[in-house]
Write a protein that holds these residues in place. Structure first.
Motif, PDB file in Angstrom:
ATOM      1  N   GLU A 140      -2.503   8.527  11.344  1.00 30.82           N
ATOM      2  CA  GLU A 140      -1.828   9.773  11.011  1.00 30.82           C
ATOM      3  C   GLU A 140      -0.939   9.635   9.784  1.00 30.82           C
ATOM      4  O   GLU A 140      -0.697  10.589   9.066  1.00 30.82           O
ATOM      5  N   ARG A 141      -0.398   8.445   9.568  1.00 29.92           N
ATOM      6  CA  ARG A 141       0.518   8.198   8.451  1.00 29.92           C
ATOM      7  C   ARG A 141       0.068   6.908   7.757  1.00 29.92           C
ATOM      8  O   ARG A 141       0.642   5.841   7.973  1.00 29.92           O
ATOM      9  N   PRO A 142      -0.975   6.987   6.907  1.00 30.21           N
ATOM     10  CA  PRO A 142      -1.578   5.772   6.355  1.00 30.21           C
ATOM     11  C   PRO A 142      -0.803   5.118   5.213  1.00 30.21           C
ATOM     12  O   PRO A 142      -1.089   3.983   4.864  1.00 30.21           O
ATOM     13  N   ILE A 143       0.178   5.793   4.630  1.00 27.41           N
ATOM     14  CA  ILE A 143       0.902   5.224   3.483  1.00 27.41           C
ATOM     15  C   ILE A 143       2.351   4.968   3.877  1.00 27.41           C
ATOM     16  O   ILE A 143       3.011   5.818   4.451  1.00 27.41           O
ATOM     17  N   GLU A 144       2.858   3.785   3.532  1.00 27.37           N
ATOM     18  CA  GLU A 144       4.270   3.437   3.726  1.00 27.37           C
ATOM     19  C   GLU A 144       4.769   2.727   2.480  1.00 27.37           C
ATOM     20  O   GLU A 144       4.008   2.061   1.773  1.00 27.37           O
ATOM     21  N   ARG A 145       6.058   2.847   2.238  1.00 29.95           N
ATOM     22  CA  ARG A 145       6.695   2.209   1.094  1.00 29.95           C
ATOM     23  C   ARG A 145       7.810   1.306   1.598  1.00 29.95           C
ATOM     24  O   ARG A 145       8.571   1.690   2.487  1.00 29.95           O
ATOM     25  N   CYS A 146       7.887   0.098   1.036  1.00 30.77           N
ATOM     26  CA  CYS A 146       8.947  -0.848   1.414  1.00 30.77           C
ATOM     27  C   CYS A 146      10.285  -0.300   0.925  1.00 30.77           C
ATOM     28  O   CYS A 146      10.415   0.100  -0.235  1.00 30.77           O
ATOM     29  N   VAL A 179       4.246  12.649  20.061  1.00 26.78           N
ATOM     30  CA  VAL A 179       4.665  13.158  18.761  1.00 26.78           C
ATOM     31  C   VAL A 179       5.562  12.102  18.139  1.00 26.78           C
ATOM     32  O   VAL A 179       6.560  11.677  18.740  1.00 26.78           O
ATOM     33  N   GLU A 180       5.204  11.675  16.935  1.00 30.41           N
ATOM     34  CA  GLU A 180       5.979  10.636  16.255  1.00 30.41           C
ATOM     35  C   GLU A 180       7.353  11.196  15.884  1.00 30.41           C
ATOM     36  O   GLU A 180       7.457  12.315  15.376  1.00 30.41           O
ATOM     37  N   PRO A 181       8.441  10.437  16.129  1.00 31.68           N
ATOM     38  CA  PRO A 181       9.774  10.942  15.802  1.00 31.68           C
ATOM     39  C   PRO A 181       9.943  11.109  14.288  1.00 31.68           C
ATOM     40  O   PRO A 181       9.314  10.420  13.502  1.00 31.68           O
ATOM     41  N   LYS A 182      10.824  12.024  13.910  1.00 26.65           N
ATOM     42  CA  LYS A 182      11.094  12.294  12.499  1.00 26.65           C
ATOM     43  C   LYS A 182      11.862  11.126  11.886  1.00 26.65           C
ATOM     44  O   LYS A 182      12.725  10.521  12.519  1.00 26.65           O
ATOM     45  N   LYS A 183      11.512  10.817  10.628  1.00 26.95           N
ATOM     46  CA  LYS A 183      12.204   9.790   9.855  1.00 26.95           C
ATOM     47  C   LYS A 183      12.772  10.455   8.619  1.00 26.95           C
ATOM     48  O   LYS A 183      12.393  11.582   8.268  1.00 26.95           O
ATOM     49  N   MET A 184      13.621   9.775   7.926  1.00 21.48           N
ATOM     50  CA  MET A 184      14.166  10.332   6.692  1.00 21.48           C
ATOM     51  C   MET A 184      13.054  10.572   5.674  1.00 21.48           C
ATOM     52  O   MET A 184      13.108  11.510   4.886  1.00 21.48           O
TER      53      MET A 184
END
Length: 193
Positions: A140-146, A179-184
């Motif tokens: 569902e969320r394939p991209i992440e940034r360090c 449901v995935e919790p909200k992040k900043m």
């Protein structure tokens, strides 16, 4: 000095009550080695290229009287990995991620995954410039940034498209959907991600 002499004197005069072994262990070992395998006990192991179904990943087991090795008793994915290593194939692609460059939104570092989510540890670009920070990428969320160095990782899902564990609930009651919790990061516009 006197005490030591009297203990030795008593020990010499006391008869030994320990029974002596009637046969040596070496003779029983040599008898064990004299066994000859019959042709029915010869076990053939399928090669990696011969694996077609899940039944091909069942082990033959060890011959009678032998201690089983990993190759004799491993099943499933572990057996597939062992057979692959014997043929020089790295089944799970265990080499480290590319750390020669920093991933960007237009050109991220790609990670292939068979699962729905993948945990990735970033140590910075160049390598070891900050402490290891863990990121989670999912279907569902394939991209992440360090958050430390800005390195961008993208997960490419290569597993089965249908979920073998999915259940057809129909009208049998309500099914709780996670449901995935909200992040900043959810509040940042997509063009700035």
């Amino acid at each position: 000095m006197f005490l030591r002499r009297s203990a030795l004197h008593i020990a010499r005069q006391t008869p030994s009550r320990i029974p002596i072994a009637t046969r040596t262990f070496a003779s029983s070992v040599s008898r064990q080695e004299e066994k000859v395998q019959t042709p029915s006990q010869v076990i053939t192991i399928k090669k990696f290229s011969e694996i077609k179904t899940e039944e091909d990943l069942l082990p033959p087991g060890a011959p009678p009287g032998a201690i089983a090795t990993d190759l004799d008793q491993a099943t499933g994915l572990e057996r597939l990995e062992i057979l692959g290593k014997m043929d020089g194939v790295d089944i799970f692609d265990m080499k480290p991620l590319d750390s020669s460059r920093k991933g960007t939104m237009k050109d991220p570092i790609m990670v292939k995954s068979f699962g729905d989510e993948h945990y990735i540890g970033c140590t910075g670009v160049p390598a070891d410039t900050h402490h290891q920070l863990w990121m989670v990428v999912s279907r569902e969320r394939p991209i992440e940034r360090c958050s430390e160095c800005g390195n961008v990782i993208k997960m490419e899902y290569v597993g089965p498209q249908e979920d073998p564990h999915a259940h057809d609930h129909g009208d049998h009651g309500d099914h709780h959907v996670y449901v995935e919790p909200k992040k900043m990061a959810d509040f940042v516009r997509p063009e700035f991600r």
